[in-house]
Enzyme design. Structure first.
Site, mmCIF file in Angstrom:
data_model
loop_
_atom_site.group_PDB
_atom_site.id
_atom_site.type_symbol
_atom_site.label_atom_id
_atom_site.label_comp_id
_atom_site.label_asym_id
_atom_site.label_seq_id
_atom_site.Cartn_x
_atom_site.Cartn_y
_atom_site.Cartn_z
ATOM 1 N N ASP A 1 -75.636 -12.297 24.489
ATOM 2 C CA ASP A 1 -76.275 -12.013 24.084
ATOM 3 C C ASP A 1 -76.220 -10.637 22.474
ATOM 4 O O ASP A 1 -74.968 -11.255 22.126
ATOM 5 C CB ASP A 1 -77.181 -10.514 24.441
ATOM 6 C CG ASP A 1 -78.402 -9.262 24.415
ATOM 7 O OD1 ASP A 1 -79.560 -10.215 23.756
ATOM 8 O OD2 ASP A 1 -78.051 -7.442 24.342
ATOM 9 N N SER B 1 -81.003 -14.520 23.036
ATOM 10 C CA SER B 1 -81.346 -13.141 23.038
ATOM 11 C C SER B 1 -82.880 -13.753 22.734
ATOM 12 O O SER B 1 -83.302 -14.645 23.145
ATOM 13 C CB SER B 1 -81.051 -13.529 20.872
ATOM 14 O OG SER B 1 -81.780 -12.325 20.577
#
Length: 272
Positions: free
Chosen positions: A10, A45
């Site tokens: 992430d 993401s």
């Protein structure tokens, strides 16, 4: 432990520090070591692809992105997989957000293939943050009239109401969408049964890598499925309790102190 053949991370609250920076020199050296060890690296993401290209421009060796919470996977500018929201569902969600006082956000945006569409009367909680995360903004009078491939609807609510809104949306649009907290008071609304775990698994399979051979880093609600699914799920020590509770490992240091890079060094040294 199974040998790690792929690392996914992430971005916000995880790879980037609170100033939205990372150690370019250290990470570039790690990428070279990962390549030599035949370990793939990918970004996973909720952000749109254009923003991710800007974030990782200082390290051009990063060329693989699981964007839009798994809804779009691009490797070296080649689209491997995409799962947009059905247009009628996206418009129904927008209609609900615009007309239902219990769901109305401060601001919401439609993330599309050709732009990020925002209503002219939208009032984002943090205009600078909107301009940072969404560099391809297109102002529209009525988002329900947008005609584009829509990967997600993103909205902003007071932090205290985020989980309540998530639950309401997932109940109201059961089997039509997947709403998930994405940090900073935001909610991402994406195609049903879609999340980062699905996207990372799709990418790994395209490389002949099993999920058990993947390490993944995350800090928030939209990372939870990915952290729980991969062979080595790594939660940031600054992450939410929901994410830390499903992780195999919690980083010793936070996102402001190279937490991801420290664990990557440990993976390379076979010490995790």
């Amino acid at each position: 432990m199974t040998q790690i053949k792929m690392i996914a991370t992430d971005v916000d609250g995880t790879f980037l520090n609170d100033q939205r920076q990372y150690n370019h020199e250290r990470f570039s050296a790690q990428l070279a070591r990962l390549k030599a060890a035949n370990i793939r690296f990918a970004v996973a993401s909720g952000n749109h692809l254009g923003h991710l290209h800007k974030v990782f421009a200082p390290t051009p060796a990063v060329q693989t992105f699981v964007a839009e919470n798994g809804g779009l996977i691009v490797d070296h500018h080649h689209t491997l997989f995409e799962a947009p929201m059905p247009t009628d569902v996206a418009h129904a969600v927008v209609d609900a957000l615009m007309t239902d006082a219990t769901l109305r956000p401060h601001a919401f945006r439609l993330s599309g293939a050709h732009g990020t569409y925002v209503s002219r009367d939208s009032k984002p909680l943090d205009l600078d943050a909107q301009n940072y995360f969404f560099d391809n903004l297109v102002t529209v009078d009525d988002p329900r009239n947008v005609n584009d491939t829509i990967y997600k609807v993103n909205g902003e609510w007071p932090h205290s109401s985020v989980q309540h809104v998530v639950d309401q949306l997932n109940t109201r649009f059961a089997n039509q969408i997947h709403a998930t907290p994405s940090g900073f008071g935001s909610i991402d609304i994406i195609a049903p049964h879609m999340n980062k775990a699905v996207g990372v698994t799709q990418l790994a399979q395209s490389w002949g890598i099993d999920s058990s051979e993947v390490a993944a880093f995350g800090d928030n609600g939209n990372d939870k499925e990915m952290i729980a699914h991969v062979g080595l799920g790594i939660a940031m020590c600054n992450g939410t309790e929901a994410v830390r509770s499903v992780a195999d490992l919690i980083t010793p240091t936070d996102n402001n102190h190279d937490g991801v890079l420290d664990v990557i060094d440990s993976i390379l040294a076979d010490k995790v």
